[in-house]
Design an enzyme around this catalytic site. Structure first.
Site, mmCIF file in Angstrom:
data_model
loop_
_atom_site.group_PDB
_atom_site.id
_atom_site.type_symbol
_atom_site.label_atom_id
_atom_site.label_comp_id
_atom_site.label_asym_id
_atom_site.label_seq_id
_atom_site.Cartn_x
_atom_site.Cartn_y
_atom_site.Cartn_z
ATOM 1 N N HIS A 250 -16.477 -3.428 6.773
ATOM 2 C CA HIS A 250 -15.713 -3.567 5.524
ATOM 3 C C HIS A 250 -16.283 -4.598 4.570
ATOM 4 O O HIS A 250 -15.656 -4.925 3.564
ATOM 5 C CB HIS A 250 -14.232 -3.850 5.813
ATOM 6 C CG HIS A 250 -13.620 -2.820 6.717
ATOM 7 N ND1 HIS A 250 -13.538 -1.496 6.360
ATOM 8 C CD2 HIS A 250 -13.115 -2.903 7.963
ATOM 9 C CE1 HIS A 250 -12.991 -0.820 7.358
ATOM 10 N NE2 HIS A 250 -12.737 -1.648 8.342
ATOM 11 N N GLU B 26 -2.116 8.198 7.554
ATOM 12 C CA GLU B 26 -2.876 9.125 6.707
ATOM 13 C C GLU B 26 -3.741 9.998 7.598
ATOM 14 O O GLU B 26 -4.141 9.585 8.683
ATOM 15 C CB GLU B 26 -3.830 8.350 5.775
ATOM 16 C CG GLU B 26 -3.185 7.581 4.660
ATOM 17 C CD GLU B 26 -4.204 6.800 3.831
ATOM 18 O OE1 GLU B 26 -5.408 6.844 4.159
ATOM 19 O OE2 GLU B 26 -3.783 6.159 2.874
ATOM 20 N N ARG C 231 -8.373 -7.367 -9.395
ATOM 21 C CA ARG C 231 -9.210 -8.547 -9.689
ATOM 22 C C ARG C 231 -10.556 -8.090 -10.228
ATOM 23 O O ARG C 231 -10.856 -6.895 -10.220
ATOM 24 C CB ARG C 231 -9.462 -9.309 -8.385
ATOM 25 C CG ARG C 231 -10.147 -8.413 -7.364
ATOM 26 C CD ARG C 231 -10.614 -9.114 -6.115
ATOM 27 N NE ARG C 231 -11.475 -8.260 -5.321
ATOM 28 C CZ ARG C 231 -11.085 -7.340 -4.454
ATOM 29 N NH1 ARG C 231 -9.794 -7.137 -4.246
ATOM 30 N NH2 ARG C 231 -11.944 -6.610 -3.794
ATOM 31 N N LYS D 180 0.809 -1.220 0.000
ATOM 32 C CA LYS D 180 0.000 0.000 0.000
ATOM 33 C C LYS D 180 0.844 1.272 0.000
ATOM 34 O O LYS D 180 0.403 2.302 -0.527
ATOM 35 C CB LYS D 180 -0.974 -0.002 1.179
ATOM 36 C CG LYS D 180 -1.880 -1.250 1.226
ATOM 37 C CD LYS D 180 -2.683 -1.448 -0.046
ATOM 38 C CE LYS D 180 -3.307 -2.835 -0.106
ATOM 39 N NZ LYS D 180 -3.944 -3.138 -1.405
HETATM 40 C C1 MV4 Z 1 -9.632 5.495 5.421
HETATM 41 C C2 MV4 Z 1 -10.786 6.034 6.015
HETATM 42 C C3 MV4 Z 1 -10.743 7.355 6.409
HETATM 43 N N1 MV4 Z 1 -9.628 8.080 6.215
HETATM 44 N N2 MV4 Z 1 -8.554 6.251 5.253
HETATM 45 C C4 MV4 Z 1 -11.194 1.012 5.137
HETATM 46 C C5 MV4 Z 1 -10.872 -0.044 4.171
HETATM 47 C C6 MV4 Z 1 -9.615 0.361 3.536
HETATM 48 N N3 MV4 Z 1 -9.681 0.095 2.133
HETATM 49 C C7 MV4 Z 1 -9.453 1.809 3.822
HETATM 50 N N4 MV4 Z 1 -10.486 2.160 4.728
HETATM 51 C C8 MV4 Z 1 -10.647 3.426 5.165
HETATM 52 N N5 MV4 Z 1 -9.590 4.231 4.994
HETATM 53 C C9 MV4 Z 1 -8.557 7.514 5.648
HETATM 54 N N6 MV4 Z 1 -7.462 8.244 5.477
HETATM 55 C C10 MV4 Z 1 -11.895 5.222 6.172
HETATM 56 C C11 MV4 Z 1 -11.817 3.914 5.752
HETATM 57 C C12 MV4 Z 1 -13.024 3.157 5.937
HETATM 58 C C13 MV4 Z 1 -13.763 2.715 4.848
HETATM 59 C C14 MV4 Z 1 -13.377 2.934 3.550
HETATM 60 C C15 MV4 Z 1 -14.108 2.476 2.491
HETATM 61 C C16 MV4 Z 1 -15.280 1.786 2.714
HETATM 62 C C17 MV4 Z 1 -15.695 1.566 3.991
HETATM 63 C C18 MV4 Z 1 -14.949 2.012 5.067
HETATM 64 C C19 MV4 Z 1 -15.394 1.785 6.361
HETATM 65 C C20 MV4 Z 1 -14.671 2.226 7.415
HETATM 66 C C21 MV4 Z 1 -13.472 2.912 7.207
#
Ligand code: MV4
Length: 502
Positions: A235, A200, A291, A116
């Site tokens: 998630h 982040e 994917r 990542k």
């Molecule tokens: C984040 C975020 C808020 N701020 N990054 C969760 C899964 C992973 N792919 C990254 N995720 C998140 N990253 C920052 N800087 C909130 C999430 C997140 C989230 C993102 C996408 C879909 C659902 C989520 C549920 C909780 C937190």
């Protein structure tokens, strides 16, 4: 065109790939665990091979056995589906090294996007907006504190080898940073064998919006618009749609162009997805998925482009026969993931035998399923039973079609999350497109059918008011001309007129 494809997967996605093969005239080869010996993907394939003795949960991860069956069946290519081996760079590499075509991107692309911090570095270089933060792993707890203070709280610590939310930690103040860093690093090295952590700025209530891409071996990349994926629980996405209610043409073009730059920067080949967090009209790169995704059908319905067929054509060396200007969006599509999870018990995975299955049909309805009557639903695999997908002229029409299709769909013998989907489709906030990734955490009433404390209070108030009015001689039923006991006419009581005499 490829002559044959071995599908190294099970359930609805294996069936989806087999269907695409058959329409393309490609020989479809299934593999199966003992638990799956009469599963729909096995019955649908042209040939099927037993993976052999192994715990059911491990069968589809047996790389050597899958390669052996590919040799034995004379397969030309291997399609990994999603989950299982789909994003293991080492699997893509082993497939190619054994002389088969991997239906997906080059293994180096999978490896680069799986790391990542490297992904963030490559995206930043390509001019794709990333969430403010580090593009190198943090070296220590004190390093973490310094950078977190520069970014400003709240921040989020993430595992470089993670993804999908595993090992994520939100930190709200300076005194929490070092402890959170130590815990995150320990967790990451246990889970991924790699303790690298980056940081982040934390965005509180963004939407999750992702762009679908197709790239061919000649280097042409097109985007197929966005999917809105904010409706998720822990998630796990539950409802996806295309287009996003938060994205207009101008924003779509900006996000699409950023996603195409991202793909071009890594020489992307095949179907892929760039995930963004969207806050207002600002969007930030999150991850790239190398994917086919569970929610790909909503894009297929609004673009009219078959993503799985294109994966197979691209793997066979064909070039895209259309350009960006040829991609147009029509109408609106919604997908509900139907899982064997019981909303009344905190989405506890349910087991049982599918005793009866009544599938919806009619205008605008698609079912991508992996179950049939009689199959045993255990705890070995992902609880996804199938996906109900609808398409209509606009979003309100798609919601109406989904509500109707959800009434028609009946699965007996195992608890499912269908009650949740029915509540969601009836919800005014969902219907208005008013939600973020926090939506379901704020709405236990939708998720579990239980009222939130606010909703309980409102319901209690409404009941008290009604009782008060009743004492004043007010009858809510009479007010609408719908008196108790008189709602059926004589012919309705004696049977529906069109059901008599054929
Ligand atoms: C984040 C975020 C808020 N701020 N990054 C969760 C899964 C992973 N792919 C990254 N995720 C998140 N990253 C920052 N800087 C909130 C999430 C997140 C989230 C993102 C996408 C879909 C659902 C989520 C549920 C909780 C937190």
């Amino acid at each position: 065109m490829l002559e044959s494809v071995l599908v190294a997967n099970r359930g609805e996605i294996a069936l989806r790939v087999i269907r695409a093969c058959q329409e393309l005239g490609v020989r479809a080869i299934a593999v199966f665990s003992d638990a799956d010996r009469s599963a729909p993907h096995v019955l649908a394939a042209d040939e099927a091979y037993r993976l052999g003795p192994a715990p059911a949960s491990e069968s589809y991860l047996r790389v050597d056995r899958i390669l052996e069956l590919a040799r034995r069946s004379g397969a030309e290519a291997i399609h990994p589906g999603y989950g299982f081996l789909s994003e293991r760079a080492s699997f893509a590499e082993a497939v190619e090294a054994a002389g088969f075509v991997f239906v997906g991107p080059r293994s180096e692309t999978i490896a680069a996007m799986g790391d990542k911090t490297e992904a963030r570095r490559r995206m930043q270089e390509a001019g794709v907006p990333v969430v403010p933060g580090t593009v190198e792993p943090l070296v220590s707890g004190t390093d973490a504190v310094r950078i977190a203070e520069e970014l400003g709280f709240p921040v989020v610590l993430k595992a470089a080898a993670g993804g999908g939310g595993k090992g994520m930690r939100v930190v709200r103040g300076k005194d929490e940073v070092e402890r959170a860093f130590d815990a995150a690093a320990r967790e990451a090295s246990q889970a991924f064998g790699d303790g690298a952590i980056y940081v982040e700025k934390f965005l509180a209530t963004p939407r999750h919006v992702e762009i679908q891409l197709l790239g061919d071996a000649a280097g042409q990349v097109v985007h197929l618009g966005e999917r809105e994926c904010s409706i998720q629980r822990r998630h796990q996405k539950l409802i996806e749609e295309a287009p996003s209610p938060a994205v207009d043409g101008e924003l779509r073009e900006a996000m699409g162009e950023a996603a195409v730059r991202a793909a071009e920067a890594v020489g992307y080949r095949g179907a892929g997805t760039v995930e963004f967090l969207l806050a207002g009209r600002e969007f930030f790169f999150l991850e790239m998925n190398t994917r086919i995704q569970v929610e790909h059908p909503v894009t297929e319905l609004v673009t009219g482009i078959d993503l799985v067929k294109w994966q197979i054509r691209i793997a066979g060396g064909e070039r895209l026969d259309f350009g960006q200007a040829d991609v147009t969006l029509r109408g609106h599509a919604i997908e509900c993931r139907v899982t064997s999870e019981d909303p009344a018990h905190g989405f506890l995975p349910a087991t049982g035998r599918v005793r009866s299955l009544l599938l919806p049909s009619g205008p605008g309805v698609r079912w991508d399923g992996g179950i049939s009557t009689g199959v045993e639903i255990g705890l070995h695999y992902d609880p996804l039973l199938g996906k109900l997908i609808v398409h209509a002229e606009d979003r309100a029409g798609a919601v109406a079609t989904m509500r109707r299709a959800l009434r028609e769909l009946r699965i007996e013998g195992v608890e499912t999350c269908l009650p949740f989907h029915r509540r969601a489709m009836d919800d005014p906030d969902f219907q208005a497109g008013r939600f973020s990734i926090q939506f379901l955490e704020q709405r236990p009433d939708l998720l579990e059918g239980r009222l939130s404390s606010n909703a309980r209070l409102a319901a209690a108030l409404a009941a008290a008011l009604l009782e008060h009015k009743r004492r004043d001689g007010f009858h809510p039923r009479t007010a609408t001309g719908f008196r108790e006991g008189s709602s059926l006419t004589a012919w309705q009581r004696s049977g529906w007129p069109w059901s008599n005499g054929g």
